[in-house]
Design a protein around this motif. Structure first.
Motif, PDB file in Angstrom:
ATOM      1  N   GLU A  83      39.003 -38.645  -3.381  1.00  0.00           N
ATOM      2  CA  GLU A  83      38.675 -39.540  -2.280  1.00  0.00           C
ATOM      3  C   GLU A  83      38.243 -40.928  -2.755  1.00  0.00           C
ATOM      4  O   GLU A  83      37.874 -41.773  -1.956  1.00  0.00           O
ATOM      5  CB  GLU A  83      37.619 -38.889  -1.388  1.00  0.00           C
ATOM      6  CG  GLU A  83      38.173 -37.599  -0.813  1.00  0.00           C
ATOM      7  CD  GLU A  83      37.318 -36.943   0.226  1.00  0.00           C
ATOM      8  OE1 GLU A  83      36.204 -37.425   0.457  1.00  0.00           O
ATOM      9  OE2 GLU A  83      37.785 -35.944   0.792  1.00  0.00           O
ATOM     10  N   VAL A  84      38.295 -41.119  -4.073  1.00  0.00           N
ATOM     11  CA  VAL A  84      38.030 -42.458  -4.608  1.00  0.00           C
ATOM     12  C   VAL A  84      39.397 -43.063  -4.906  1.00  0.00           C
ATOM     13  O   VAL A  84      40.259 -42.395  -5.473  1.00  0.00           O
ATOM     14  CB  VAL A  84      37.202 -42.360  -5.912  1.00  0.00           C
ATOM     15  CG1 VAL A  84      37.022 -43.730  -6.545  1.00  0.00           C
ATOM     16  CG2 VAL A  84      35.855 -41.712  -5.637  1.00  0.00           C
TER      17      VAL A  84
ATOM     18  N   GLU B 159      35.961 -47.665   9.543  1.00  0.00           N
ATOM     19  CA  GLU B 159      34.577 -47.434   9.138  1.00  0.00           C
ATOM     20  C   GLU B 159      33.676 -47.324  10.356  1.00  0.00           C
ATOM     21  O   GLU B 159      33.847 -48.043  11.333  1.00  0.00           O
ATOM     22  CB  GLU B 159      34.096 -48.553   8.211  1.00  0.00           C
ATOM     23  CG  GLU B 159      34.220 -48.122   6.751  1.00  0.00           C
ATOM     24  CD  GLU B 159      33.503 -49.019   5.774  1.00  0.00           C
ATOM     25  OE1 GLU B 159      32.270 -48.872   5.662  1.00  0.00           O
ATOM     26  OE2 GLU B 159      34.180 -49.849   5.148  1.00  0.00           O
TER      27      GLU B 159
ATOM     28  N   ARG C  55      30.619 -30.549  -2.552  1.00  0.00           N
ATOM     29  CA  ARG C  55      30.028 -31.855  -2.785  1.00  0.00           C
ATOM     30  C   ARG C  55      28.605 -31.981  -2.250  1.00  0.00           C
ATOM     31  O   ARG C  55      27.827 -32.775  -2.726  1.00  0.00           O
ATOM     32  CB  ARG C  55      30.902 -32.935  -2.152  1.00  0.00           C
ATOM     33  CG  ARG C  55      32.159 -33.150  -2.930  1.00  0.00           C
ATOM     34  CD  ARG C  55      32.941 -34.276  -2.330  1.00  0.00           C
ATOM     35  NE  ARG C  55      34.319 -34.135  -2.741  1.00  0.00           N
ATOM     36  CZ  ARG C  55      35.234 -33.551  -2.022  1.00  0.00           C
ATOM     37  NH1 ARG C  55      34.944 -33.094  -0.846  1.00  0.00           N
ATOM     38  NH2 ARG C  55      36.459 -33.433  -2.468  1.00  0.00           N
TER      39      ARG C  55
ATOM     40  N   GLU D 171      28.188 -42.198 -10.927  1.00  0.00           N
ATOM     41  CA  GLU D 171      29.321 -42.507 -10.061  1.00  0.00           C
ATOM     42  C   GLU D 171      30.012 -41.208  -9.664  1.00  0.00           C
ATOM     43  O   GLU D 171      29.765 -40.158 -10.255  1.00  0.00           O
ATOM     44  CB  GLU D 171      30.324 -43.423 -10.783  1.00  0.00           C
ATOM     45  CG  GLU D 171      30.068 -44.911 -10.590  1.00  0.00           C
ATOM     46  CD  GLU D 171      30.218 -45.393  -9.142  1.00  0.00           C
ATOM     47  OE1 GLU D 171      30.635 -44.596  -8.270  1.00  0.00           O
ATOM     48  OE2 GLU D 171      29.915 -46.567  -8.890  1.00  0.00           O
ATOM     49  N   THR D 172      30.883 -41.327  -8.672  1.00  0.00           N
ATOM     50  CA  THR D 172      31.632 -40.160  -8.208  1.00  0.00           C
ATOM     51  C   THR D 172      33.100 -40.329  -8.555  1.00  0.00           C
ATOM     52  O   THR D 172      33.648 -41.415  -8.407  1.00  0.00           O
ATOM     53  CB  THR D 172      31.520 -40.039  -6.672  1.00  0.00           C
ATOM     54  OG1 THR D 172      30.167 -40.193  -6.321  1.00  0.00           O
ATOM     55  CG2 THR D 172      32.030 -38.712  -6.198  1.00  0.00           C
TER      56      THR D 172
ATOM     57  N   GLU E 233      39.501 -47.964  -8.288  1.00  0.00           N
ATOM     58  CA  GLU E 233      38.098 -47.642  -8.522  1.00  0.00           C
ATOM     59  C   GLU E 233      37.959 -46.541  -9.567  1.00  0.00           C
ATOM     60  O   GLU E 233      37.087 -46.582 -10.414  1.00  0.00           O
ATOM     61  CB  GLU E 233      37.459 -47.162  -7.218  1.00  0.00           C
ATOM     62  CG  GLU E 233      36.527 -48.170  -6.586  1.00  0.00           C
ATOM     63  CD  GLU E 233      36.013 -47.652  -5.260  1.00  0.00           C
ATOM     64  OE1 GLU E 233      34.976 -46.977  -5.271  1.00  0.00           O
ATOM     65  OE2 GLU E 233      36.686 -47.898  -4.232  1.00  0.00           O
TER      66      GLU E 233
ATOM     67  N   TYR F 143      32.825 -38.238   6.081  1.00  0.00           N
ATOM     68  CA  TYR F 143      32.401 -38.980   4.911  1.00  0.00           C
ATOM     69  C   TYR F 143      33.568 -38.985   3.938  1.00  0.00           C
ATOM     70  O   TYR F 143      33.974 -37.941   3.441  1.00  0.00           O
ATOM     71  CB  TYR F 143      31.189 -38.295   4.290  1.00  0.00           C
ATOM     72  CG  TYR F 143      30.544 -39.106   3.206  1.00  0.00           C
ATOM     73  CD1 TYR F 143      29.736 -40.195   3.519  1.00  0.00           C
ATOM     74  CD2 TYR F 143      30.758 -38.798   1.869  1.00  0.00           C
ATOM     75  CE1 TYR F 143      29.147 -40.952   2.525  1.00  0.00           C
ATOM     76  CE2 TYR F 143      30.174 -39.556   0.865  1.00  0.00           C
ATOM     77  CZ  TYR F 143      29.369 -40.627   1.199  1.00  0.00           C
ATOM     78  OH  TYR F 143      28.790 -41.381   0.210  1.00  0.00           O
TER      79      TYR F 143
ATOM     80  N   SER G  36      35.593 -41.297   0.692  1.00  0.00           N
ATOM     81  CA  SER G  36      35.670 -42.433  -0.212  1.00  0.00           C
ATOM     82  C   SER G  36      34.397 -43.277  -0.211  1.00  0.00           C
ATOM     83  O   SER G  36      34.444 -44.495  -0.247  1.00  0.00           O
ATOM     84  CB  SER G  36      36.854 -43.305   0.214  1.00  0.00           C
ATOM     85  OG  SER G  36      37.499 -43.795  -0.917  1.00  0.00           O
ATOM     86  N   GLY G  37      33.269 -42.622  -0.118  1.00  0.00           N
ATOM     87  CA  GLY G  37      32.002 -43.328  -0.235  1.00  0.00           C
ATOM     88  C   GLY G  37      31.485 -43.973   1.037  1.00  0.00           C
ATOM     89  O   GLY G  37      30.448 -44.624   1.021  1.00  0.00           O
ATOM     90  N   SER G  38      32.195 -43.838   2.151  1.00  0.00           N
ATOM     91  CA  SER G  38      31.714 -44.424   3.405  1.00  0.00           C
ATOM     92  C   SER G  38      31.930 -43.456   4.558  1.00  0.00           C
ATOM     93  O   SER G  38      32.612 -42.453   4.412  1.00  0.00           O
ATOM     94  CB  SER G  38      32.463 -45.717   3.731  1.00  0.00           C
ATOM     95  OG  SER G  38      32.326 -46.628   2.693  1.00  0.00           O
TER      96      SER G  38
END
Ligand SMILES: [Zn+2]
Length: 608
Positions: free
Chosen positions: A44-45, A297, A12, A39-40, A49, A262, A264-266
């Motif tokens: 992990e999403v 987070e 990634r 978008e990804t 979503e 890192y 799911s985008g966070s």
């Protein structure tokens, strides 16, 4: 024409973007062409979503999709113009699935780009021989139809629809109508002896989850990371909070409390919670086994240097079922055994995480799996590890080809202590009957022998047709095709045992001095003879302290010392010294250490 770009990214962090232009007929197209709306799509999403992203991509609201292989099968994302692959896929079938996404609709042309990584043997092989991948052999899906464990799951699903589980005569009649006389005796006994009310009296969700119904050989035992809000919720309710998952073999090293990741985008910090682990006894002592782990987070950023080391966990086996072991041997030099159940232990002894602003005690972690397995052991006085891994690669390839298995269905580890290679059913769902495979081992060896011996590849370490394999990528440089087929030939009585000479000089226990390195919370201690030297750990730079201290110690040793032993409890230090781990953090200090070490005849690390 909408230009959609679709990328498969195995790593990634190495994403690259390509730009594509064409003639426009509307403003929407200009926007679509000149602006990247990306978008990804990965595991992990979360589910909701993901489907939103798929919808947007289909409807041209997005024109670039970065994806891991999650998108490979069963998801309709419409026609594409460009498929860009980061890294060569494992098999021609994966390539066909990914590349075949482009040029489906009315588009006349499609562009498929595959970036090959020059440090990957797999990638470089196909870079030289692209036809083997693009036009390679695609094996149809296959299963062992004489594997009753697998058959049972189909029976369960069939019987589930009948509802009346008490009337066994009727069940047998219905099953015979559907399945004919195939495996009749085994099936009838199974029906007579099973309490289907107990077995099937659960929700369909649970029947798939606990392996009662047939599945797709996906792993059921992945360690999942949930957002902290999911704590205390039921398994099903938790699904929407899932942000990441790993197979247990890797999770023991990669999911440790205190880690910042890192996902799911966070950015998240993994947190400890007493309900998500249990203490397990391993061959290296007690450790925590996380079945799931929670994350909250976190602020800040993750730098490249946060991945300190990349050594694999300790891989050990424990024999638990001595009853059902089948054994074949060739003059006690090579043994091949089938074990109905062994315990595989993946252990990470690292006690502290220092990636956060404070040192965090996470304790040793482990994952323990119970699996059926085929064990290959060898007399290490006569044969080297390199020879045996070549032999194992030959067997592995032959099994997967003869039984039409996917590369990921059987995994291989090497227990260094026992000198045993272990081939095990990765999913643990018994879709593969290793006992039958074991009983057929002579045919498998004979098939592998002919395949490797007659393959016209020129490379001494073989090719992807005869013995290399995506799952054995890390061993590729060690493989030797001549040794592989000669050992197989020896087993089959076709030739004598090949003479095996260990190339690396073995210094054994020869050393003039033993330096022990012990990592404490705030310092590193070096003790040798009657000296103790400490090096402070500054700003959590543990590697810096280890190798700086080591440089000082080595510079102060007597002139006549030639052989140095360095002992430590930390596997990564020992691996680093033996050249088996990649030390990326404090790289310059490590290089300096390597330079200074050259003045000694031998320095070796030993784990204590
Ligand atoms: Zn070959």
């Amino acid at each position: 024409m909408n230009n959609k770009i679709y990328m498969y990214c195995l790593r990634r962090e190495k994403l690259k973007i390509i730009f594509n232009k064409s003639n426009y007929s509307s403003i929407k197209e200009i926007i679509n062409d000149n602006f990247f709306i990306a978008e990804t799509h990965s595991s992990e999403v979360n589910k909701e979503e993901k489907s939103e992203i798929e919808y947007k991509f289909q409807n041209n609201e997005l024109n670039i999709l970065f994806s891991t292989p999650t998108l490979e099968m069963g998801i309709d994302i419409g026609g594409l113009n460009i498929v860009f692959m980061q890294g060569v896929p494992p098999l021609p079938s994966n390539f066909a699935q990914r590349a075949g996404r482009a040029g489906r609709k009315d588009d006349k042309t499609a562009l498929i780009i595959t970036l090959c990584d020059d440090i990957s043997y797999h990638d470089m092989y196909y870079f030289q021989n692209p036809k083997d991948m693009i036009d390679g052999v695609i094996n149809p899906p296959n299963f062992q139809n004489d594997n009753f464990e697998l058959g049972k799951k189909h029976l369960n699903a069939f019987i589930y629809q009948i509802h009346d589980f008490n009337n066994k005569e009727m069940l047998i009649n219905e099953v015979t109508k559907a399945f004919g006389s195939f495996n009749k005796e085994e099936i009838n006994n199974y029906i007579k002896n099973t309490d289907f009310y107990k077995l099937l009296g659960k929700s369909v969700y649970n029947l798939y989850e606990d392996n009662t119904f047939p599945d797709y050989s996906f792993r059921r035992d992945e360690v999942k990371v949930y957002e902290l809000e999911a704590l205390g919720k039921s398994k099903k309710e938790k699904e929407v909070y899932e942000i990441s998952s790993r197979e247990p073999e890797l999770a023991c090293k990669e999911y440790k409390p205190g880690d910042i990741k890192y996902m799911s985008g966070s950015i998240y910090k993994l947190v400890d919670h007493e309900t998500c682990y249990k203490m397990v006894d391993t061959l290296l002592g007690e450790a925590r086994q996380y079945k799931e782990i929670y994350a909250k987070e976190a602020k800040g950023y993750i730098s490249r240097n946060d991945s300190t080391i990349s050594s694999s966990p300790e891989e050990l086996i424990k024999y638990i079922d001595k009853e059902e072991i089948l054994r074949k041997t060739k003059e006690d030099l090579i043994n091949i055994e089938y074990h109905r159940e062994i315990e595989l232990q993946f252990i990470d002894l690292e006690d502290y995480k220092n990636k956060d602003s404070i040192m965090y005690y996470c304790g040793p972690t482990a994952q323990v799996l119970k699996r059926q397995a085929i064990l290959i052991s060898y007399n290490m006085d006569i044969m080297t590890y390199e020879t045996m891994i070549s032999f194992v690669a030959l067997i592995n390839n032959a099994i997967k080809e003869l039984y039409g298995l996917d590369d990921s269905e059987i995994k291989i580890i090497h227990d260094e202590r026992e000198k045993v290679f272990v081939l095990y059913d990765a999913n643990g769902n018994k879709n593969i009957d290793l006992k039958k495979i074991f009983s057929n081992i002579s045919n498998i060896l004979s098939y592998g022998y002919n395949k490797v011996k007659n393959c016209d590849c020129k490379e001494i370490n073989g090719c992807y047709i005869c013995m290399k394999n995506y799952s054995l990528n890390r061993y590729s440089a060690l493989l030797n095709k001549v040794k592989a087929y000669k050992i197989a030939g020896y087993w089959l009585g076709k030739n004598r045992l090949p003479i095996d000479i260990k190339i690396t000089e073995d210094y054994g226990d020869i050393y003039d001095i033993d330096i022990n390195i012990s990592v404490k919370q705030d310092r590193v201690e070096f003790s040798y003879e009657n000296n103790i030297i400490t090096e402070k750990i500054d700003k959590q730079m543990q590697n810096e302290a280890v190798f700086n201290g080591l440089i000082k110690v080595l510079n102060n040793l007597d002139e006549d010392i030639e052989y140095v032993k360095i002992s430590s409890k930390s596997k990564y230090i020992v691996d680093g010294i033996n050249g088996e781990a990649n030390i990326s953090k404090s790289n310059s200090t490590f290089s300096k250490y390597n330079f200074i070490s050259l003045k000694y005849k031998n320095i070796y690390g030993e784990k204590v």
